[in-house]
Design a protein around this motif. Sequence first.
Motif, PDB file in Angstrom:
ATOM      1  N   ALA A   1       0.824  -1.211   0.000  1.00 36.71           N
ATOM      2  CA  ALA A   1       0.000   0.000   0.000  1.00 36.71           C
ATOM      3  C   ALA A   1       0.863   1.270   0.000  1.00 36.71           C
ATOM      4  CB  ALA A   1      -0.925   0.000   1.212  1.00 36.71           C
ATOM      5  N   ASN A   2       1.946   1.261   0.774  1.00 38.30           N
ATOM      6  CA  ASN A   2       2.794   2.464   0.813  1.00 38.30           C
ATOM      7  C   ASN A   2       3.443   2.703  -0.551  1.00 38.30           C
ATOM      8  OD1 ASN A   2       2.078   2.523   3.452  1.00 38.30           O
ATOM      9  ND2 ASN A   2       4.100   2.009   4.275  1.00 38.30           N
ATOM     10  N   TYR A   3       3.821   1.612  -1.182  1.00 39.73           N
ATOM     11  CA  TYR A   3       4.351   1.687  -2.543  1.00 39.73           C
ATOM     12  C   TYR A   3       3.307   2.346  -3.461  1.00 39.73           C
ATOM     13  CZ  TYR A   3       5.820  -0.269  -7.099  1.00 39.73           C
ATOM     14  OH  TYR A   3       6.192  -0.441  -8.403  1.00 39.73           O
ATOM     15  N   SER A   4       2.055   1.863  -3.347  1.00 45.66           N
ATOM     16  CA  SER A   4       0.999   2.368  -4.231  1.00 45.66           C
ATOM     17  C   SER A   4       0.807   3.871  -4.070  1.00 45.66           C
ATOM     18  CB  SER A   4      -0.330   1.654  -3.949  1.00 45.66           C
ATOM     19  OG  SER A   4      -0.207   0.306  -4.271  1.00 45.66           O
ATOM     20  N   TRP A   5       0.938   4.329  -2.826  1.00 41.59           N
ATOM     21  CA  TRP A   5       0.812   5.764  -2.639  1.00 41.59           C
ATOM     22  C   TRP A   5       2.077   6.484  -3.104  1.00 41.59           C
ATOM     23  CZ3 TRP A   5      -1.466   9.995  -2.882  1.00 41.59           C
ATOM     24  CH2 TRP A   5      -0.881  11.163  -2.386  1.00 41.59           C
ATOM     25  N   MET A   6       3.241   5.987  -2.680  1.00 41.46           N
ATOM     26  CA  MET A   6       4.488   6.751  -2.892  1.00 41.46           C
ATOM     27  C   MET A   6       4.914   6.801  -4.350  1.00 41.46           C
ATOM     28  SD  MET A   6       6.560   5.794   0.557  1.00 41.46           S
ATOM     29  CE  MET A   6       7.836   7.025   0.375  1.00 41.46           C
TER      30      MET A   6
ATOM     31  N   GLU B   1       6.558  11.990  -7.929  1.00 39.92           N
ATOM     32  CA  GLU B   1       5.579  12.409  -8.932  1.00 39.92           C
ATOM     33  C   GLU B   1       6.219  12.465 -10.309  1.00 39.92           C
ATOM     34  OE1 GLU B   1       3.836  16.042  -7.483  1.00 39.92           O
ATOM     35  OE2 GLU B   1       2.812  14.990  -5.842  1.00 39.92           O
ATOM     36  N   MET B   2       5.404  12.123 -11.313  1.00 36.58           N
ATOM     37  CA  MET B   2       5.931  12.074 -12.669  1.00 36.58           C
ATOM     38  C   MET B   2       6.243  13.478 -13.197  1.00 36.58           C
ATOM     39  SD  MET B   2       4.519  10.201 -16.129  1.00 36.58           S
ATOM     40  CE  MET B   2       3.308   9.206 -15.367  1.00 36.58           C
ATOM     41  N   GLN B   3       7.392  13.564 -13.875  1.00 39.02           N
ATOM     42  CA  GLN B   3       7.802  14.834 -14.484  1.00 39.02           C
ATOM     43  C   GLN B   3       7.866  14.708 -16.010  1.00 39.02           C
ATOM     44  OE1 GLN B   3       9.401  17.667 -12.356  1.00 39.02           O
ATOM     45  NE2 GLN B   3       7.946  16.610 -11.033  1.00 39.02           N
ATOM     46  N   ASN B   4       8.162  13.490 -16.484  1.00 40.57           N
ATOM     47  CA  ASN B   4       8.281  13.324 -17.934  1.00 40.57           C
ATOM     48  C   ASN B   4       7.828  11.906 -18.325  1.00 40.57           C
ATOM     49  OD1 ASN B   4       9.158  12.944 -20.614  1.00 40.57           O
ATOM     50  ND2 ASN B   4      10.728  14.517 -20.352  1.00 40.57           N
ATOM     51  N   PHE B   5       6.655  11.847 -18.923  1.00 42.25           N
ATOM     52  CA  PHE B   5       6.038  10.569 -19.313  1.00 42.25           C
ATOM     53  C   PHE B   5       6.920   9.820 -20.316  1.00 42.25           C
ATOM     54  CE2 PHE B   5       2.751   8.396 -22.040  1.00 42.25           C
ATOM     55  CZ  PHE B   5       2.370   7.463 -21.097  1.00 42.25           C
TER      56      PHE B   5
ATOM     57  N   ASP C   1      17.097   2.215  -5.468  1.00 45.15           N
ATOM     58  CA  ASP C   1      17.726   3.344  -4.767  1.00 45.15           C
ATOM     59  C   ASP C   1      16.741   4.337  -4.137  1.00 45.15           C
ATOM     60  OD1 ASP C   1      20.214   2.339  -5.392  1.00 45.15           O
ATOM     61  OD2 ASP C   1      20.490   3.624  -7.137  1.00 45.15           O
ATOM     62  N   LEU C   2      15.440   4.173  -4.394  1.00 47.43           N
ATOM     63  CA  LEU C   2      14.479   5.157  -3.889  1.00 47.43           C
ATOM     64  C   LEU C   2      13.615   4.622  -2.762  1.00 47.43           C
ATOM     65  CD1 LEU C   2      12.977   6.801  -7.121  1.00 47.43           C
ATOM     66  CD2 LEU C   2      14.921   7.552  -5.768  1.00 47.43           C
ATOM     67  N   LEU C   3      13.172   3.393  -2.907  1.00 48.72           N
ATOM     68  CA  LEU C   3      12.156   2.896  -1.981  1.00 48.72           C
ATOM     69  C   LEU C   3      12.445   1.440  -1.615  1.00 48.72           C
ATOM     70  CD1 LEU C   3       9.376   3.638  -0.686  1.00 48.72           C
ATOM     71  CD2 LEU C   3       8.298   2.687  -2.717  1.00 48.72           C
ATOM     72  N   PRO C   4      12.947   1.213  -0.399  1.00 44.28           N
ATOM     73  CA  PRO C   4      13.182  -0.182   0.001  1.00 44.28           C
ATOM     74  C   PRO C   4      11.866  -0.909   0.276  1.00 44.28           C
ATOM     75  CG  PRO C   4      13.963   1.353   1.694  1.00 44.28           C
ATOM     76  CD  PRO C   4      13.337   2.178   0.618  1.00 44.28           C
ATOM     77  N   VAL C   5      11.907  -2.223   0.160  1.00 41.73           N
ATOM     78  CA  VAL C   5      10.675  -3.004   0.367  1.00 41.73           C
ATOM     79  C   VAL C   5      10.128  -2.833   1.780  1.00 41.73           C
ATOM     80  CG1 VAL C   5      11.017  -4.766  -1.404  1.00 41.73           C
ATOM     81  CG2 VAL C   5      12.087  -5.062   0.826  1.00 41.73           C
ATOM     82  N   THR C   6      11.014  -2.531   2.737  1.00 42.63           N
ATOM     83  CA  THR C   6      10.541  -2.367   4.123  1.00 42.63           C
ATOM     84  C   THR C   6       9.629  -1.148   4.263  1.00 42.63           C
ATOM     85  OG1 THR C   6      12.630  -1.254   4.517  1.00 42.63           O
ATOM     86  CG2 THR C   6      12.447  -3.518   5.307  1.00 42.63           C
ATOM     87  N   VAL C   7       9.807  -0.165   3.402  1.00 43.80           N
ATOM     88  CA  VAL C   7       8.951   1.026   3.445  1.00 43.80           C
ATOM     89  C   VAL C   7       7.728   0.829   2.560  1.00 43.80           C
ATOM     90  CG1 VAL C   7       8.868   3.522   3.004  1.00 43.80           C
ATOM     91  CG2 VAL C   7      10.965   2.478   3.835  1.00 43.80           C
ATOM     92  N   ALA C   8       7.880   0.030   1.519  1.00 45.97           N
ATOM     93  CA  ALA C   8       6.827  -0.085   0.496  1.00 45.97           C
ATOM     94  C   ALA C   8       5.627  -0.891   0.965  1.00 45.97           C
ATOM     95  CB  ALA C   8       7.404  -0.727  -0.764  1.00 45.97           C
TER      96      ALA C   8
END
Lengths: 381, 512
Positions: free
Chosen positions: B87-92, B172-176, B462-469
């Motif tokens: 869920a945190n992954y889905s939001w972040m 957040e997306m900056q360049n599709f 490098d951005l989001l470890p599984v422990t946070v996701a």
Amino acid sequence: MFGNLPITTLQELWWILASVVGSLFLFLTFVQGGQTLLWQLGKNETEKSLIINSIGRKWELTFTTLVLFGGALFAAFPKFYATSFGGAYWVWIAILFTFVIQAVSFEYRKKPDNLFGSKVYEAFLFVNGAVGILLIGAAVGTFFTGANFILNEYNLVKWTTPLRGLEAAGNFFNLSLGLFLVFNSRVLGALYLLNNIDFAGMDDFKGRMRDAVLSNFLAALPFLLVVLVSLLTMKGLDVDPASGHVQMVSFKYLKNLVALPHVLAILLVGLGLVIYAVYSARFQENDRGIWPAGLGTVLVGLAVFFTAGFNHTPFYPSLADPQSSLTIYNASSSHYTLTAMTYVALLIPVVLAYIAYVWHQMDKKKLEASEVEGAEASESY
Amino acid sequence: MLEQIDLSTVNWARAQFALTAMYHWIFVPLTLGLTFLCAFFETIYVKTGKEEWKQLTRFWMKLFGINFAIGVATGIILEFEFGTNWANYSWMVGDIFGAPLAIEGILAFFLEATFFAVMFFGWNRVSKGFHLFSTWMVAIGSNLSALWILVANGWMQFPTGMAFNPDTARFEMQNFFDVIFSPYAISKFTHATTSGFALSSFFIIAVSSYYLAKKRHVLMAKRSIAVAALFGLISSLLLAFTGDEAAFIDARHQPMKLAAMEGLWNGETRAPIVAFGLINGMKEPGDYNEPFVFAFKIPGLLSLLANRQADSFVPGINDLVFGNKEQGIVGAAEKIEKGRLAVKYLAEYKNAQKSGDLTGASTALSQFNKYRDYLGYGHLAQPKDAVPPVPLTFYSFHIMAAVGSAMILVFFLYLVFIARGTIEKNTWLYPVGIVFFILAFMAGEAGWVVAEVGRQPWAIQDLLPVTVARTDIPSSNVKLTFFMFLVTFTLLLVAEIRIMLKQIKIGPKEVN
């Protein structure tokens, strides 16, 4: 072009698009309705095969629409996706499970050496049609009755009940909405089969189908009334657009319908179309009732989603912490992502056009018994 | 940011995702390739008008349909598991990751779902030409679906075209276009789809070899082998080429994964490829244990593959954990220190905002901006946590590479014998074809283990470890659903195999 639109316009546009997909899914649940009618209306193998093969040619469309509904919510309203799927864990897992067992059942039911036997696959289809749709109704019901979550300052969700979403099925309103959808899907299923099958020499089968349209509509009626009366009388959360503060107000959804008269109009037209379809199918021998009933279901669905999300209303109210409630404005993707997605959405009319064309090509000739039995039947469901 | 990390939940969620993905990848590669093969067969039927090609097409389509259903069943779980277990992954990262999934639904799923009905039930309902068109649409639709999900997966390996927004606490997306045309997206798509084509070709070769061995449906089997061996050979050559490209990209963006793939602990110039070897599973970063019990190495080949120069430097796991000043490599240890500062200043920013302290918020934000690139590392407990499971990554990579290379030869042999008309004399090749069908499955699964296990501990590199996701949920729930899906998928797999074997035994309808 779309990049210049204010983010609020894009958020509203994507709520409308998600609502359209969700409402089309409700129409396409005629497949699930047909699944639950299998044992009731199919009195012999030929009749059962006709039912299965008729709806079986559309099951993937329903399934795909559900997946797109989830995908659209993920892309446009990721905070809802994260909050609801992560929080109301068990209700979503249960729904998904019923769709997993549905996906194989059409294909495997009649194949030799299928491990479980055809009755088990038919039971899988029944579970998907009954339990799956009931729980989807209960989940949609939480758009009005709320859910038990808190979001922290990083927008990460904490669910406050150990039942993780299953508590939604214990709420009378949610349950009523779920049961209404189950019986409505059976009305749609019977109407679809009436239009899709060639009943030559099977008047009794056709008569049972017509009776099922009426009896299931009558079964749906009390649940529809509970939903409508509750909706018009219940309290709901309201967001102050200036401060963002959320507070409980009386008759919130009645006020929404008064403030949004076009939504009230599409609700009434939708209900009228469904009633007309049932009446004409049962009493005027009209075989094409699926179309007004389908359009009516889509309109009712749109009215439900619009009432839940517009007019400063949190579409996912939090019972544990009203300030955590999700609105289409605080739960959405960024302006950039919504813009990019809107360009992609320009292709939706093309998709709808080829679906309509193929549907017409495949269904202009009704399904005959000879196609599901004998030599030609080796590749049928 | 995260008060308590329930590692048990994380690990069960990982296990569940691995289970679902690996089951899904049993069925999907067959779908990807069999659709094209069916389209080839039907095209020949429409061109020649010969009834036996029609029956051949319908037979393979029937097997395709049996496999397709269960692929759909496992696919829906995968999509929604991002929400239920992550869920945190889905939001972040939902702002970026959700878009390809929705586009997949709009552009690919409906193409498949709509024309699938025509492909199976439209033989007597639409014209021959429209039926052929529908079969091609299913082939294109299923591969378009792979494109979009692999764009999403490519972004997990190499996150690009986005920025972290401290106000919403998400990326957040900056360049599709950066997202969809990232080198990883293209590499993932070409490598995964060609592996599916090769596997499907082996499926047809294996079943046809069985018929040849039994002297049943001989003409149909030989025709099927001719098309499948050619398609398989072209696909396996492309597979090798895209595999090489994938390693080259890994060297640039996921050097830790590459080091784990080759069990390279200390970086070196003229770095070798390990042709085969036995890993020392006790080895840890920074210790002096030998990395291998034994190994046969080819010097310089890894440097050549990674950098296109045999005398170039390839960093090892220790360089990436502890840093290497000489080579200008910043290690995970230093990144973690900076990452912790990013986490601290982000918390200060949020607290200042909450209390209405605008000056404090502005100060914290400018501090955060200094370290924001290392935010993900701030959630790692220790430097060695940045290392993926080396033995699993190493062995998976080597199984994949060995089978992938050998399959080229097998396809070539089938093609030569079928072209010379000697396939019925070379009966020794039949069991080889059947065994390679199973090996190709193993190679495909091993490839995904390399891609996903090799990326650990990151959900987003490098951005989001599984422990946070992960979702904040007691592990008992995830454990229960793990076993629920394990039992369900296994039973459905058994059902599928039984049905498939029965249909193969029955065989295609013969034309008199």
